[in-house]
Design an enzyme around this catalytic site. Structure first.
Site, PDB file in Angstrom:
ATOM      1  N   ARG A  53       0.792  -1.136  -0.053  1.00  0.00           N
ATOM      2  CA  ARG A  53       0.084  -0.097  -0.070  1.00  0.00           C
ATOM      3  C   ARG A  53       0.838   1.356  -0.045  1.00  0.00           C
ATOM      4  NH1 ARG A  53      -2.823  -3.968   1.785  1.00  0.00           N
ATOM      5  NH2 ARG A  53      -0.683  -4.440   2.619  1.00  0.00           N
ATOM      6  N   THR A  54       1.701   1.309   0.955  1.00  0.00           N
ATOM      7  CA  THR A  54       2.362   2.579   1.045  1.00  0.00           C
ATOM      8  C   THR A  54       3.406   2.894  -0.163  1.00  0.00           C
ATOM      9  OG1 THR A  54       2.761   2.161   3.444  1.00  0.00           O
ATOM     10  CG2 THR A  54       3.710   4.003   2.929  1.00  0.00           C
ATOM     11  N   LYS A  83      25.836  -2.824   0.791  1.00  0.00           N
ATOM     12  CA  LYS A  83      27.555  -2.865   0.541  1.00  0.00           C
ATOM     13  C   LYS A  83      28.059  -2.016   1.896  1.00  0.00           C
ATOM     14  CE  LYS A  83      27.147  -2.011  -4.172  1.00  0.00           C
ATOM     15  NZ  LYS A  83      27.639  -1.233  -5.193  1.00  0.00           N
ATOM     16  N   ARG A 104      10.999   3.933   3.647  1.00  0.00           N
ATOM     17  CA  ARG A 104      10.481   2.961   4.730  1.00  0.00           C
ATOM     18  C   ARG A 104      11.836   2.518   5.024  1.00  0.00           C
ATOM     19  NH1 ARG A 104       5.615  -0.997   4.730  1.00  0.00           N
ATOM     20  NH2 ARG A 104       4.528   0.962   4.984  1.00  0.00           N
ATOM     21  N   HIS A 132       4.572   5.835  11.430  1.00  0.00           N
ATOM     22  CA  HIS A 132       4.002   5.618  10.017  1.00  0.00           C
ATOM     23  C   HIS A 132       3.215   6.744   9.852  1.00  0.00           C
ATOM     24  CE1 HIS A 132       3.113   4.043   6.434  1.00  0.00           C
ATOM     25  NE2 HIS A 132       2.731   2.818   6.731  1.00  0.00           N
TER      26      HIS A 132
HETATM   27  N1   CP Z   1      -0.345  -0.208   5.854  1.00  0.00           N
HETATM   28  C1   CP Z   1       0.800  -0.664   5.264  1.00  0.00           C
HETATM   29  O1   CP Z   1       1.749  -0.022   5.742  1.00  0.00           O
HETATM   30  O2   CP Z   1       0.702  -1.486   4.411  1.00  0.00           O
HETATM   31  P1   CP Z   1       2.038  -1.755   3.449  1.00  0.00           P
HETATM   32  O3   CP Z   1       3.161  -2.474   4.288  1.00  0.00           O
HETATM   33  O4   CP Z   1       1.752  -2.580   2.403  1.00  0.00           O
HETATM   34  O5   CP Z   1       2.568  -0.568   2.996  1.00  0.00           O
END
Ligand code: CP
Length: 305
Positions: A53-54, A83, A104, A132
């Site tokens: 999703r993100t 590396k 991320r 998040h």
């Molecule tokens: N909700 C969420 O962060 O989903 P993903 O890990 O698929 O990005």
């Protein structure tokens, strides 16, 4: 230039401006008339942990707004971090190529480290079990859209509340609204951290901890289910002990309010039975859709547009 590193950086007014912009983005998407405000921009998406999703909604958000995207979807294995390149050097390099960086990472604080060395805006797309923020804002948007308000709600968080970065980002936003009551339902191993509970107490926020989902179901306006975060456990045995702690099944719906909503940041593993998906209270796919509009708004925010 504005980074998005934590929801704690946003006042209520900031968050509401982003929600209003997201609503405009939703309208523009629904009418096929999205202003290409990012048409000369390049957005880098670098992900050191898996994501559906993100990453894909940030990339879609950038593309819908006319930007171009460069992407490292398995940066732990396929970027020069493998590396041994540091996060700060990665920040300097990405700043040479892109106008904004969405990252991320598995380490709490990684986004802040990236931002400290980047000369371009950074968006935290999840840093370990820490935060998040784009998820927190899309959750806020979803609650507002579904309930028409953000105050006087009973919100029950269920599952792995120790490691849930989505809880860590949504809670600081929701506590800014009066009259909300929070239930934290988890096995004792996965409780909200004591320092977070102390912070809530200091702020006068009303909360109740429980290990019993049944007692909470009739009270919740928002039932926020979370996945037990296997990747944060030190060993498989500890994970196995709690992995199936709470599963919401169809018969549980009889105990819930008719206008309650069931949220989940997804992916789900064994927390929400698929048979629930057709119930109108199941809001998790609408929640994921809202992520696109909120991430469009956040990209505009970091560019000061
Ligand atoms: N909700 C969420 O962060 O989903 P993903 O890990 O698929 O990005």
């Amino acid at each position: 230039m504005s980074h998005v590193l934590t929801t704690k950086q946003f006042t209520k007014a900031d968050a509401e401006r982003i929600l209003a912009r997201a609503k405009d983005m939703e309208l523009q998407c629904s009418t096929g008339t999205v202003d290409k405000l990012l048409k000369d921009k390049i957005v880098a998406c670098i992900f050191f942990e898996p994501s559906t999703r993100t990453r894909l909604s940030f990339e879609t958000a950038a593309l819908r707004l006319g930007a171009q995207v460069i992407s490292a979807e398995d940066a732990a294995g396929n970027s020069s971090a493998y590396k041994g390149e540091t996060i700060k050097d990665t920040a300097r390099i990405l700043s040479c190529y892109a106008d904004a960086i969405v990252m991320r990472h598995y380490l709490p604080g990684a986004a802040e480290a990236l931002a400290s060395a980047a000369s371009k805006p950074v968006v935290n797309a999840g840093d370990g079990a820490h935060e998040h923020p784009s998820q927190g804002l899309l959750d806020l948007y979803t609650i507002k859209k579904e309930h028409g308000r953000l105050e006087n709600l009973t919100v029950a968080f269920v599952g792995d509340l120790k490691n849930s970065r989505t809880l860590h980002s949504l809670l600081p936003l929701m506590v800014q609204y009066p009259g909300n009551i929070f239930y934290f339902v988890s096995p004792k191993e996965l409780r909200v951290a004591p320092e977070q509970l102390a912070d809530l107490t200091a702020k006068g926020v009303k909360f109740i901890e429980s290990e019993n989902l049944d007692e909470v179901l009739p009270k919740a306006d928002v039932l926020y289910m979370t996945r037990v975060q296997k990747e944060r456990f030190e060993n498989e045995a500890d994970y196995d002990k709690v992995k199936d702690a709470f599963l919401l099944v169809k018969s549980d719906l009889d105990q819930m309010k008719p206008d309650a909503i069931i949220m989940h940041p997804l992916p789900r593993i064994n927390e929400v039975d698929h048979a629930i998906d057709t119930d109108k209270r199941a809001a998790y796919f609408r929640q994921a859709q809202n992520g696109l509009y909120v991430r469009m708004a956040l990209l505009l925010y970091v560019f000061g547009l």
